[in-house]
Design a protein around this motif. Structure first.
Motif, PDB file in Angstrom:
ATOM      1  N   GLU A  79      26.983   4.303  58.383  1.00  0.00           N
ATOM      2  CA  GLU A  79      26.748   3.526  57.863  1.00  0.00           C
ATOM      3  C   GLU A  79      27.402   3.690  56.885  1.00  0.00           C
ATOM      4  O   GLU A  79      28.145   2.270  56.387  1.00  0.00           O
ATOM      5  N   ALA A  80      27.991   4.213  55.993  1.00  0.00           N
ATOM      6  CA  ALA A  80      28.855   4.195  55.207  1.00  0.00           C
ATOM      7  C   ALA A  80      31.019   4.042  55.249  1.00  0.00           C
ATOM      8  O   ALA A  80      31.264   2.913  54.751  1.00  0.00           O
ATOM      9  N   ILE A  81      30.557   4.440  56.533  1.00  0.00           N
ATOM     10  CA  ILE A  81      32.142   4.302  57.592  1.00  0.00           C
ATOM     11  C   ILE A  81      31.923   2.915  58.148  1.00  0.00           C
ATOM     12  O   ILE A  81      32.688   1.687  57.650  1.00  0.00           O
ATOM     13  N   ARG A  82      31.154   2.442  58.644  1.00  0.00           N
ATOM     14  CA  ARG A  82      30.979   0.697  58.944  1.00  0.00           C
ATOM     15  C   ARG A  82      31.271   0.312  57.576  1.00  0.00           C
ATOM     16  O   ARG A  82      32.036  -1.001  57.969  1.00  0.00           O
ATOM     17  N   LYS A  83      30.622   0.423  56.595  1.00  0.00           N
ATOM     18  CA  LYS A  83      31.101  -0.796  55.272  1.00  0.00           C
ATOM     19  C   LYS A  83      31.901  -0.620  55.144  1.00  0.00           C
ATOM     20  O   LYS A  83      32.910  -1.749  54.791  1.00  0.00           O
ATOM     21  N   GLN A  84      32.878   0.476  54.468  1.00  0.00           N
ATOM     22  CA  GLN A  84      34.646   0.946  54.716  1.00  0.00           C
ATOM     23  C   GLN A  84      35.425  -0.223  55.871  1.00  0.00           C
ATOM     24  O   GLN A  84      36.709  -0.213  54.709  1.00  0.00           O
TER      25      GLN A  84
END
Length: 336
Positions: free
Chosen positions: A85-90
């Motif tokens: 999820e963090a990768i998708r946000k970044q």
């Protein structure tokens, strides 16, 4: 009989057609039993023994994997989901290509660059061999100013004239005559100082003749400034010359870069004649750069001319006040 004949025909056909193939297969089977079967039996025996020995370890590993799935996998799965999820946000704000490119860089090269980001190649345009020679312009200018200051305490700025001489020579003529006395002594002082640098302490000097001439010129400028201060203000003027000397040592930029000094000294640096005197004498020491030489020469000449005419035209107007001040100070029997 028909059955017998048919059987014999079948046996004859078998013998003629199929027996060679059957015989070849029987020979292959016999060779396999004689040659390969013992090795296979040995391999099977070894494999079974290894399986019996490793099976407890395999069983333990399976148990550990089962325990990981039951106990730790939920936590790991949550962490993986949060990371995804963090990768998708970044991805919306960070260019992963640039990040991957950054991670692929050579860490050793990067550390070397950070340790030494700039490699300087020094080229000495006006090299001076020793530190003492590099300091010679500062101490030479200091010597000339101190000489002028000491001279003002030894040689009077006024003439002792009788009434007839006072009528014959005007105040301006007396001022110029005494100024010439200071200038002659100043020229002699500069010659001794310059020759001392060249022959006595053997300082490194690129242009000795230029040093001699510029030292004479600088001594004339300093003598003019100190003489005017002493002639106009008396002891007060000599005190002003002393203050200028003290300020010049710190603010003249002779031995220490003025940009690293206090803001006050940075402010007074371009106002001090000492600054231009030191810079002027640096030219023949390391090598003459004409624009710098003429820049400092012209400013010093302006100082000398301005002070000379101030003394010439204002001395008579200011002297009465300071003469009265000196008489009152002399009454105290503390200040002469």
């Amino acid at each position: 009989m028909g059955t017998i004949v048919s059987g014999l025909n079948t046996a004859s056909d078998l013998y003629q057609n199929d027996y060679p193939t059957l015989k070849n297969k029987l020979q292959l089977a016999t060779g396999f039993i004689n040659n390969d079967l013992p090795g296979i039996e040995n391999d099977l025996t070894t494999t079974l023994a290894m399986a019996n020995a490793k099976f407890p370890l395999l069983e333990k590993a399976l148990n550990d994997a089962t325990d990981l799935i039951h106990n730790d996998w939920p936590f790991l799965r949550s962490g993986i989901q949060k990371g995804a999820e963090a990768i998708r946000k970044q991805q919306k704000t960070v260019d992963l290509k640039d990040l991957i490119k950054l991670l692929r860089r050579d860490a050793t090269k990067e550390s070397n660059f950070l340790a030494e980001p700039v490699k300087l190649q020094s080229k000495h345009v006006y090299p001076i061999k020793t530190y003492g020679s590099a300091s010679a312009p500062f101490y030479t200018a200091l010597c000339l100013w101190v000489g002028a200051l000491l001279l003002s305490n030894i040689v009077l700025t006024n003439f002792s004239l009788d009434n007839k001489q006072k009528e014959r020579y005007s105040k301006k003529q007396q001022f110029i005559a005494r100024w010439l006395t200071y200038i002659v002594i100043g020229v002699a002082q500069a010659v001794f100082v310059a020759l001392g640098n060249i022959f006595l302490i053997k300082a490194y000097i690129v242009s000795p003749v230029a040093l001699l001439l510029l030292a004479v010129f600088l001594s004339m400028v300093f003598m003019t400034i100190v003489y005017v201060l002493a002639a106009m203000f008396g002891n007060v003027g000599k005190g002003l010359a002393m203050i200028i000397l003290v300020l010049s040592i710190s603010g003249g930029g002779g031995n220490f870069p003025v940009v690293l000094s206090d803001k006050f000294f940075q402010f007074i640096n371009p106002l001090l004649p000492f600054t231009y005197g030191v810079n002027l004498l640096r030219e023949p020491t390391g090598g003459i750069y004409a624009p710098n030489l003429w820049h400092n020469f012209i400013i010093l000449a302006i100082y000398a001319v301005v002070f000379f005419f101030i003394g010439l035209f204002l001395k008579d107007r200011i002297n009465p006040f300071f003469e009265k001040l000196h008489k009152e100070a002399a009454k105290s029997k503390i200040i002469h």
